[in-house]
Design a protein around this motif. Structure first.
Motif, PDB file in Angstrom:
ATOM      1  N   ILE A 168      17.689  39.040 -21.839  1.00  0.00           N
ATOM      2  CA  ILE A 168      18.169  37.811 -22.471  1.00  0.00           C
ATOM      3  C   ILE A 168      19.633  37.578 -22.078  1.00  0.00           C
ATOM      4  CG2 ILE A 168      18.725  36.726 -24.697  1.00  0.00           C
ATOM      5  CD1 ILE A 168      16.222  38.077 -25.850  1.00  0.00           C
ATOM      6  N   THR A 169      20.401  38.657 -22.036  1.00  0.00           N
ATOM      7  CA  THR A 169      21.799  38.552 -21.615  1.00  0.00           C
ATOM      8  C   THR A 169      21.885  38.074 -20.165  1.00  0.00           C
ATOM      9  OG1 THR A 169      22.337  40.340 -23.115  1.00  0.00           O
ATOM     10  CG2 THR A 169      23.982  39.805 -21.428  1.00  0.00           C
TER      11      THR A 169
ATOM     12  N   HIS B 248      19.808  36.150 -18.682  1.00  0.00           N
ATOM     13  CA  HIS B 248      19.556  34.696 -18.728  1.00  0.00           C
ATOM     14  C   HIS B 248      20.802  33.932 -19.155  1.00  0.00           C
ATOM     15  CE1 HIS B 248      18.511  30.855 -20.540  1.00  0.00           C
ATOM     16  NE2 HIS B 248      18.680  31.337 -21.748  1.00  0.00           N
ATOM     17  N   MET B 249      21.497  34.467 -20.166  1.00  0.00           N
ATOM     18  CA  MET B 249      22.627  33.727 -20.722  1.00  0.00           C
ATOM     19  C   MET B 249      23.865  33.777 -19.839  1.00  0.00           C
ATOM     20  SD  MET B 249      22.017  34.760 -24.687  1.00  0.00           S
ATOM     21  CE  MET B 249      23.527  34.009 -25.300  1.00  0.00           C
ATOM     22  N   THR B 250      23.944  34.769 -18.980  1.00  0.00           N
ATOM     23  CA  THR B 250      25.155  34.932 -18.173  1.00  0.00           C
ATOM     24  C   THR B 250      24.943  34.529 -16.719  1.00  0.00           C
ATOM     25  OG1 THR B 250      24.543  37.234 -17.781  1.00  0.00           O
ATOM     26  CG2 THR B 250      26.059  36.805 -19.600  1.00  0.00           C
TER      27      THR B 250
ATOM     28  N   LEU C 279      16.941  32.649 -15.890  1.00  0.00           N
ATOM     29  CA  LEU C 279      15.625  32.555 -16.531  1.00  0.00           C
ATOM     30  C   LEU C 279      14.556  32.248 -15.490  1.00  0.00           C
ATOM     31  CD1 LEU C 279      13.821  32.468 -19.034  1.00  0.00           C
ATOM     32  CD2 LEU C 279      14.483  30.079 -19.356  1.00  0.00           C
TER      33      LEU C 279
ATOM     34  N   ASN D 268      13.461  29.171 -23.257  1.00  0.00           N
ATOM     35  CA  ASN D 268      14.767  29.747 -23.525  1.00  0.00           C
ATOM     36  C   ASN D 268      14.675  30.905 -24.538  1.00  0.00           C
ATOM     37  OD1 ASN D 268      17.369  30.318 -24.221  1.00  0.00           O
ATOM     38  ND2 ASN D 268      17.998  28.194 -24.563  1.00  0.00           N
TER      39      ASN D 268
ATOM     40  N   GLU E  21      17.086  32.656 -25.722  1.00  0.00           N
ATOM     41  CA  GLU E  21      18.399  32.902 -26.318  1.00  0.00           C
ATOM     42  C   GLU E  21      18.321  33.063 -27.838  1.00  0.00           C
ATOM     43  OE1 GLU E  21      21.044  29.877 -25.023  1.00  0.00           O
ATOM     44  OE2 GLU E  21      22.610  30.411 -26.454  1.00  0.00           O
ATOM     45  N   TYR E  22      17.601  32.128 -28.497  1.00  0.00           N
ATOM     46  CA  TYR E  22      17.641  32.099 -29.956  1.00  0.00           C
ATOM     47  C   TYR E  22      16.805  33.197 -30.596  1.00  0.00           C
ATOM     48  CZ  TYR E  22      19.788  27.758 -28.650  1.00  0.00           C
ATOM     49  OH  TYR E  22      20.611  26.841 -28.065  1.00  0.00           O
TER      50      TYR E  22
ATOM     51  N   LEU F 168      19.052  35.965 -31.322  1.00  0.00           N
ATOM     52  CA  LEU F 168      20.163  35.719 -32.254  1.00  0.00           C
ATOM     53  C   LEU F 168      19.608  35.566 -33.668  1.00  0.00           C
ATOM     54  CD1 LEU F 168      22.240  32.903 -30.471  1.00  0.00           C
ATOM     55  CD2 LEU F 168      22.996  35.236 -30.942  1.00  0.00           C
TER      56      LEU F 168
ATOM     57  N   SER G 228      16.667  23.486 -26.895  1.00  0.00           N
ATOM     58  CA  SER G 228      17.961  22.839 -26.660  1.00  0.00           C
ATOM     59  C   SER G 228      18.005  21.438 -27.272  1.00  0.00           C
ATOM     60  CB  SER G 228      18.277  22.794 -25.165  1.00  0.00           C
ATOM     61  OG  SER G 228      17.233  22.166 -24.480  1.00  0.00           O
TER      62      SER G 228
END
Lengths: 697, 697
Positions: free
Chosen positions: A254-255, A257-259, A264, A342, A344-345, A348, B179
């Motif tokens: 996931i990191t 993907h986010m960085t 992704l 995504n 990401e969520y 979190l 998103s």
């Protein structure tokens, strides 16, 4: 400058190629297809991706390689590489950037091994009711009396003979209809999906259709090729999740993907390619000796069946287009990444997934290259990271049909827990980390050749015997140089802990007992870290030119894992209001290989009868298979996903304390009176006695 | 050799490029995007694709062009090119193969003109019930109390607020969900297709969504961009069917498929590209003055609406992704070709189509570039070549809701007929051929600039007056050199026939009356064919350097067309058991422009009150629009397609005789007593009197 390319050569593989100037060595290895271990996903914290940049001009490759051709040394590398290593050109692959031509040596311990995966299909009971069903019909050719169109001619017959109504047809299947009808001389076999849509038409009569159940684990993917009519498992296969190169655990991915812009898409493309490869692999299993056998046996049946006869048995000879259905289960993060959602969520708090419910997705929309018009059934997600793989476990083990309280533990890269019976079901996920699978330990590795898988330590002498994957004989029965040990894998971890504890080398709290330091060569202080470690295999027994040790930090990792698992189980029991479970089922490869007694003694999970503990193999995969062969299981899967109560352990008020208590070894040993018969005396008393070394002169 | 490329330059356009050695000049023109008329689909029978291969070295283009650089002269070309033409380098483009570099001149009459298409939207009554509906919801952000996934959070709200249940979501829309929810701060507008599937999610509140109704004719495609909420037609546009280059009629295109490997794919790709172009065109209509206007008017509203204010009115400013629904209707052959379905069998007795029923196809599966998750609704086919366009006419005109017997004639490249009322409906297709549209005549052309569209002939002097598309004044009020006539188009054809007959130049049987030959310059024998012809425009009035004539063969073509139409109508009436129809509706461009009296006199269709004749414009397109804005019309369309009785005229026993009888001009004139008031006496007596020339000295 940014577009400039530099040459990188990897040794010992000899793989070479140009990469963009400025990328790091791990990125370069990915671009060129060289596998280097990078469990932390380039977060610079695991120190696994050590490589050596060679100095000098290499005639053979016509390359001048130099330390100046990589970016300057960085602070992060000091944690993993001492001055001597630095001097020799060692660098962290995720830190050092390529700014000129280089030749890089990848030490054996940094090479990502190919894991030996054993996810065989178990014999489970499944009702036959596949989503894709076959219907053969004979039609009249059109004439002026009946000039109705091809599709209506077909569906009228399907209504008349099988009562199927309101059928639609996929456009790709429809394109083949006119020629197939005429090729089959108006006899065709139709594959109908969910009694709704025609997804394939074949000329003539066909008795079989095929599907694949796929279980995408964080680390391993497994596939079961099934005959949708007979329900036979025709072939099984597995491969490493190609996303491992982006990080061992889901958070690392996931990191990533986010960085990483486009990260992704890259991960999604890789796993889709992996799924395609996996299907190709199981299909290839149906090509044994191929035409040769056919000719030898003098088989003269219709070629339309594409069968192969082997030892008197007729096998189908399948191609990708013969796969008409797929079910797939994975944890929520893998689900999201594969589908391009995504993730990401879900990483979190409060961890909402993008979707829970199951999905029917055209395989072509994902780039999965089976029969053009077919669907992929994606199992539903429960909550947080607990996804369709756990739903697979549920619909396979069916605790909701049982009166007994069942505890089902699926130890993959994370631990996933189910507790309950027909009245109530709870699930949760506990951060065991990948230690149980051999990762994040000093010499941890996957269950690949060279991995130490079984260990026994003589409690008197602290002599070690062990077995290595790929070696027939144990250490005791071999020459040291034949062992070629490379590291220690999951199934060996619990052995080590139990044996070290039984031997008294580590105490109840997991601390190395330093009083044996002076008497035992194997037990020593590491010069670099200043921490105690215990040597399992000497340098000369290893293929990496180093002693293979278990360190104080490793013991802590395993304690953390087993503590998390135990505390998780306990909390769930508390929520359920039960003191004891009737059955413990351990799923996954770990469950198949674990020593039940040692697991219980070490406190992996709460007290129960030893006979009540059972390994249930790859239950997640078996659940996918059940959903493949019985469409009702898909409904059941959605019911499960919405009706299992997900418990977020980390927000439970007592979790922290339960967790730290559960880290002790062995946990509440005196509460296991029924174990007295199977355990040695010295453990059942107040703890192990410790080794007896001969008095030194 | 086969892979070798040669250079071809087309003049006067100057388009140049390399083509494979050995392809013919028509193929070369397609590869380089030059439009040359090729109505017969390279069957070498129409002679329309005449080009001139230039000799010499062309400095400017650095090319040496020579007659030796094309394949030798062939017999097929003699029919269309005399010795003089041959000498000058004229060739048939579909015969001459390119074997070396050439410069080719395309004479004006061979250039495929851009037709002026008038398919405006009529004001028809449609109930509002689009397949794609909008729902705006406000959600609570996830927290530990409610951590359900994004999709379920959304669908729970849609169930609670709008009663929508069992919704699914397309994978592409789902990818945008996380998103969009957060971008819209948990207020989103959802587009739901058929109360089943979420196909789009937009952040915030949106009041509008858009769709396009498309009518793909054999020759012309038209599009109506509609606001799905207000039902307003925002813009209309049209273009030539790009398949025209493969042949003017559907049989030529089916032949192209059967004789050209990959021909179906090429034609399908071309029409899909055409559909995309068409949608782009209507969308561009919503971009008037764009941002400039917005700034000038000081518009400060939310940019999310992407509106444009023009003269005080707020217009949406749309992009391709804003198109959320498409309905499309066409004849069966165009249907098959666009969808990539084998059109072979629909062209062979007993003419079964591949499918009748309507289809919902993901636009992306066809390569139509609108909102990713949207569907295209393909109207159902009736039978034979009578497809969704005729169903469009049906659901637009709704004869099945009427007590009156209606005859609906849709004159496109073929004639499609509907007869009936609420009790019974019959349809049929008659081979009018494309003559009514100006094709297959010596100087026939599409309704493009340069086409003679209206003609009157003085019955006394045989003087001709005419109007040309693109010229404001008629011949009488212009200088000859200003006329720039190029040919004669559909709407002029009926005029010519009626005027020539009224003037006595042709007789009741359609034969040129040779007794006027010596007195009238315009009336002469063609030197090449030996057949009589009548000059409509002299060389000096034309832009092609030739007299524009109507020939004996042309008259026959029109007679065949009108005979087929009349006989078809009569046979349908016989089947229906009616002597007279209550209403005649003429659809298509022809219906809009036709002179009702002349049509009736010339016997295009059976007797009826002149007031009962009405042009209904592009009823096929309006039907597609109705299906776009009212999903019930889609159900009605399927009902129509299965409940209209298709009559195959050619197998009717009396058809041949009825047809040959109906070719006479004017047909049974004495049976039209009510026309006495509107027709000149000389026609109502035993026939026209013929011109009176001054006695020659």
């Amino acid at each position: 400058m940014a577009d400039e390319k530099v040459m990188v050569i990897f040794q010992p593989s000899g793989v070479r190629g140009e990469v963009p100037r400025g990328c790091n060595i791990i990125e370069a290895s990915r671009l060129l297809g060289v596998d280097i271990e990078a469990p932390c996903g380039e977060k610079k914290v695991c120190g696994k991706c050590v490589v050596r940049v060679e100095e000098g001009h290499f005639e053979k490759y016509n390359i001048h390689s130099s330390m100046d051709h990589v970016s300057p040394w960085k602070e992060e590398e000091e944690k993993f590489l001492n001055a001597e290593k630095r001097e020799k050109g060692y660098r962290l692959g995720c830190v050092a950037e390529v700014i000129g031509d280089i030749l890089v040596f990848v030490p054996e311990e940094s090479r990502a091994g190919k894991q030996i995966v054993s996810k065989a299909a178990r014999d489970i009971h499944i009702e036959h009711n596949p989503a894709v069903k076959l219907y053969t019909v004979e039609l009249k050719a059109p004439d002026f009396e009946n000039k109705i169109g091809d599709f209506e001619r077909l569906t009228n017959a399907l209504t008349r003979e099988y009562g199927l109504t309101n059928l639609t047809i996929d456009i790709v299947a429809l394109r083949k209809l006119p020629s197939v009808l005429r090729e089959g001389n108006w006899i065709v076999t139709v594959s109908v999906w969910n009694s709704k849509e025609i997804i394939r038409i074949r000329p003539g009569f066909h008795a079989a259709s095929y599907g694949v159940a796929i279980d995408v684990g964080t680390t391993t993917c497994a596939a079961y090729l099934c005959n949708l009519q007979t329900m036979d498992v025709i072939a099984t296969s597995s491969l490493m999740n190609p996303q491992c190169k982006y990080g061992e655990d889901v958070m690392a991915r996931i990191t990533f993907h986010m960085t990483t812009p486009g990260g992704l898409k890259r991960m999604s493309d890789d796993i889709i390619e992996g799924v395609n490869d996996l299907i190709k692999k199981v299909i290839k299993e149906t090509h044994p000796e191929k035409k040769k056998v056919k000719q030898e046996k003098g088989y003269t049946g219709p070629d339309i069946f594409k069968e192969v006869i082997k030892e008197g048995v007729v096998y189908p000879r399948l191609e990708m287009e013969d796969i008409e259905d797929i079910t797939i289960g994975f944890n929520t993060a893998m689900h999201h990444i594969l589908l391009g959602l995504n993730p990401e969520y879900v990483g979190l708090a409060p961890f909402p997934p993008v979707i829970h419910q199951s999905m029917d997705i055209k395989a072509r929309d994902l780039g999965v290259g089976i029969n053009d018009s077919s669907y992929l059934f994606v199992l539903p997600n429960e909550a947080g990271f607990v996804g369709g793989d756990n739903v697979g476990v549920l619909i396979c083990e069916e605790p909701y049909k049982s009166d007994e309280i069942q505890l089902i533990i699926d130890i993959g890269t994370n631990g996933e827990l189910i507790l309950g019976n027909r009245h109530k079901l709870i699930s949760s996920s506990c951060a065991t980390g990948p230690a149980m699978e051999g990762a994040q330990l000093a010499f941890g590795m996957r269950a690949a050749p060279g991995a130490i898988e079984r260990i026994s330590i003589d409690p008197e002498t602290l002599d070690v015997d062990y077995r290595v994957i790929g070696q027939e004989k144990s250490r005791k029965d071999s020459k040291p140089e034949d062992m070629k040990a490379k590291g220690i894998c999951g199934s060996g971890i619990l052995d080590v802990l139990a044996e070290l504890y039984s031997s008294g080398v580590i105490t109840k709290t997991g601390v190395f007992n330093k009083k044996y330091l002076k008497d035992c060569k194997r037990f020593r202080m590491n010069a670099d870290t200043g921490q105690p470690e215990f040597v399992l295999a000497w340098k000369e027994e290893s293929s990496i030119g180093k002693d293979i040790c278990i360190t104080q930090k490793d013991v802590r990792q395993i304690q953390l894992a087993k503590g998390a698992l135990y505390a998780g189980c306990k909390l769930m029991m508390k929520h359920m209001g039960v003191e004891k479970v009737d059955k413990v089922k351990i799923a996954g490869a770990f469950g198949t290989h674990v020593d039940r007694t040692k697991a219980l003694v070490m406190g992996l999970f709460p007290d129960c009868e030893i006979e009540a503990i059972a390994g249930v193999g790859n239950a997640a995969g078996d659940g996918c298979r059940a959903a493949l062969l019985n469409v009702q299981k898909r409904v059941e899967a959605n019911w499960c996903a919405r009706n299992v109560q997900y418990l977020e352990l980390t927000v439970e008020p007592t979790f922290e304390q339960d967790f730290s208590e559960a880290m002790q070894l062995p946990h509440m040993i005196d509460k296991f009176p029924h174990l007295q018969e199977v355990l040695p005396d010295y453990i059942l008393e107040q703890g192990p006695k410790g080794p007896k070394f001969p008095e030194k002169n």
